[in-house]
Write an enzyme that holds these catalytic residues in place. Structure first.
Site, mmCIF file in Angstrom:
data_model
loop_
_atom_site.group_PDB
_atom_site.id
_atom_site.type_symbol
_atom_site.label_atom_id
_atom_site.label_comp_id
_atom_site.label_asym_id
_atom_site.label_seq_id
_atom_site.Cartn_x
_atom_site.Cartn_y
_atom_site.Cartn_z
ATOM 1 N N ASP A 45 0.998 -1.229 0.258
ATOM 2 C CA ASP A 45 -0.058 -0.003 -0.028
ATOM 3 C C ASP A 45 0.914 1.012 -0.407
ATOM 4 O O ASP A 45 0.718 2.519 -0.514
ATOM 5 C CB ASP A 45 -0.880 -0.381 0.678
ATOM 6 C CG ASP A 45 -0.501 0.284 2.380
ATOM 7 O OD1 ASP A 45 1.260 -0.241 2.877
ATOM 8 O OD2 ASP A 45 -1.384 0.081 3.444
ATOM 9 N N SER A 46 2.387 1.272 -0.342
ATOM 10 C CA SER A 46 3.501 1.426 0.063
ATOM 11 C C SER A 46 2.802 2.733 -1.425
ATOM 12 O O SER A 46 3.339 4.034 -1.986
ATOM 13 C CB SER A 46 4.453 1.669 -0.125
ATOM 14 O OG SER A 46 4.745 0.463 -0.810
ATOM 15 N N ASP A 84 -0.942 -5.778 -0.208
ATOM 16 C CA ASP A 84 -1.951 -5.558 1.098
ATOM 17 C C ASP A 84 -2.966 -5.238 0.629
ATOM 18 O O ASP A 84 -3.601 -4.886 0.222
ATOM 19 C CB ASP A 84 -0.884 -3.848 0.686
ATOM 20 C CG ASP A 84 -0.157 -4.480 1.767
ATOM 21 O OD1 ASP A 84 1.508 -5.210 2.279
ATOM 22 O OD2 ASP A 84 0.978 -2.632 1.942
ATOM 23 N N LYS A 112 -1.154 -9.290 2.959
ATOM 24 C CA LYS A 112 0.203 -8.794 3.659
ATOM 25 C C LYS A 112 -1.022 -8.742 4.642
ATOM 26 O O LYS A 112 -1.897 -7.224 3.984
ATOM 27 C CB LYS A 112 1.077 -7.650 3.362
ATOM 28 C CG LYS A 112 2.267 -7.860 4.658
ATOM 29 C CD LYS A 112 2.738 -7.554 4.385
ATOM 30 C CE LYS A 112 3.396 -6.136 3.528
ATOM 31 N NZ LYS A 112 3.165 -4.928 4.313
ATOM 32 N N GLU A 114 -1.377 -5.611 8.527
ATOM 33 C CA GLU A 114 -0.729 -4.979 9.896
ATOM 34 C C GLU A 114 -1.224 -5.286 10.967
ATOM 35 O O GLU A 114 -2.560 -4.658 11.422
ATOM 36 C CB GLU A 114 -0.643 -3.168 8.872
ATOM 37 C CG GLU A 114 0.374 -3.374 8.034
ATOM 38 C CD GLU A 114 -0.021 -1.891 8.208
ATOM 39 O OE1 GLU A 114 -0.273 -1.030 8.575
ATOM 40 O OE2 GLU A 114 0.938 -1.629 6.974
ATOM 41 N N GLU A 181 9.260 -4.612 10.815
ATOM 42 C CA GLU A 181 9.496 -3.464 9.548
ATOM 43 C C GLU A 181 10.004 -2.654 11.012
ATOM 44 O O GLU A 181 9.161 -1.806 12.037
ATOM 45 C CB GLU A 181 8.490 -2.644 9.520
ATOM 46 C CG GLU A 181 8.654 -1.360 8.938
ATOM 47 C CD GLU A 181 7.824 -0.909 7.776
ATOM 48 O OE1 GLU A 181 6.967 -1.221 7.711
ATOM 49 O OE2 GLU A 181 8.371 0.354 7.034
HETATM 50 O O1 KIV Z 1 3.627 -1.347 1.289
HETATM 51 C C1 KIV Z 1 4.521 -1.590 1.744
HETATM 52 O O2 KIV Z 1 5.464 -0.950 0.674
HETATM 53 C C2 KIV Z 1 4.914 -2.236 2.620
HETATM 54 C C3 KIV Z 1 6.786 -2.687 2.520
HETATM 55 C C4 KIV Z 1 7.657 -1.401 3.346
HETATM 56 C C5 KIV Z 1 7.100 -3.550 3.493
HETATM 57 O O3 KIV Z 1 4.534 -2.662 3.108
HETATM 58 NA NA NA Z 2 2.567 -1.653 3.154
#
Ligand code: KIV
Ligand code: NA
Length: 263
Positions: A45-46, A84, A112, A114, A181
């Site tokens: 989600d970056s 994510d 993924k 969080e 992280e």
């Molecule tokens: O969103 C992302 O890129 C991430 C990584 C930094 C692990 O969650």
């Molecule tokens: Na992320």
């Protein structure tokens, strides 16, 4: 090349081969990264920050992640594709499943998520319904407003113990990967030794089972602040492909992360 699967990642961990992971958001980079030996492609989600220009990951939607996941899936053949679950998309197990189905149908092999031990029931619910899960703990950027910024986590004994309990609970719930992280390198090492599933670190020291970076960070193109754990792999290279190959080599031979990238 062989498909990167969960058993393949477990075998890499057992053999002491480091897992190389990068974020990826489109088909062209997916093909390039796969050709360079990146094992796992993360549609993080970056993307909200590096692709869309938001100042956090919070505005990102499931539809956004699904769009980029489909592009990455079209560009790659053998890499594992992890997507994510964005902010607000896993408030209940049922919502997490609906969000995950959208990402898996777009081409993800794993989602993924969080958060700590409180997510164990959600992870179990997903895994029982054929959704592999990577658990993301430590600095969890969706919590930026609760954490008060992007800060190193697990520095006190109490918070380190909490992180270890979270890691065990999430593994027990069925997480196939635990991503750490921005935690002290010593804690990254301890958690990795405690678990049977692979750990992936970003600012979590050299002893994790693998490493991940945001591609815009490791190519030096993200205009924002550069975190301590980032290394610009374009330095000394004349092509993007060279930089990605240098990243994979440095992860595999253990030279990245170095002391200067660790907490
Ligand atoms: O969103 C992302 O890129 C991430 C990584 C930094 C692990 O969650
Ligand atoms: Na992320």
């Amino acid at each position: 090349a062989k498909a990167v699967t969960i058993p393949a990642l477990l075998a890499m961990r057992a053999a002491g081969e480091k897992i190389g992971m990068l974020t990826c958001y489109d088909a062209s980079f997916a093909a390039l990264m796969e050709r360079c030996g990146v094992d796992v492609l993360l549609i993080g989600d970056s993307l909200g920050m590096v692709c869309s220009g938001y100042d956090s990951t919070l505005p990102v939607t499931v539809a956004d992640v699904a769009y980029h996941t489909a592009a990455v899936a079209r560009g790659s053949k053998n890499a594992m594709i992890v997507a994510d679950l964005p902010f607000g998309s896993y408030g209940t197990p049922e919502q997490a499943l609906a969000s995950s189905v959208a990402l898996m149908q777009a081409g993800a092999h794993m989602v993924k998520i969080e958060g700590g031990a409180w997510l164990a029931p959600t992870i179990r619910f997903l895994v029982e319904r054929a959704v592999p899960v990577c658990a993301h703990i430590g600095l969890t950027p969706q919590f930026v407003h609760q954490l008060g910024g992007y800060k190193v986590q697990g520095k006190t004994e109490e918070s380190a113990e909490g992180l270890k309990r979270d890691a065990l609970a999430l593994q027990e719930a069925g997480a196939a990967i635990v991503l750490l992280e921005a935690v002290p390198a010593a804690l990254g090492k301890e958690v990795t030794a405690m678990l049977t599933v692979p750990t992936i670190g970003i600012g979590a020291g050299p002893d994790c089972s693998g490493q991940v970076l945001v591609m815009h960070d490791m190519l030096g193109v993200f205009p924002g602040r550069k975190a301590r754990f980032v290394r610009n792999f374009m330095e000394g290279q004349t092509s993007v492909e060279g930089a990605v190959r240098a990243y994979v080599a440095a992860v595999k031979d253990g030279s990245f992360p170095a002391q200067e990238h660790c907490f």
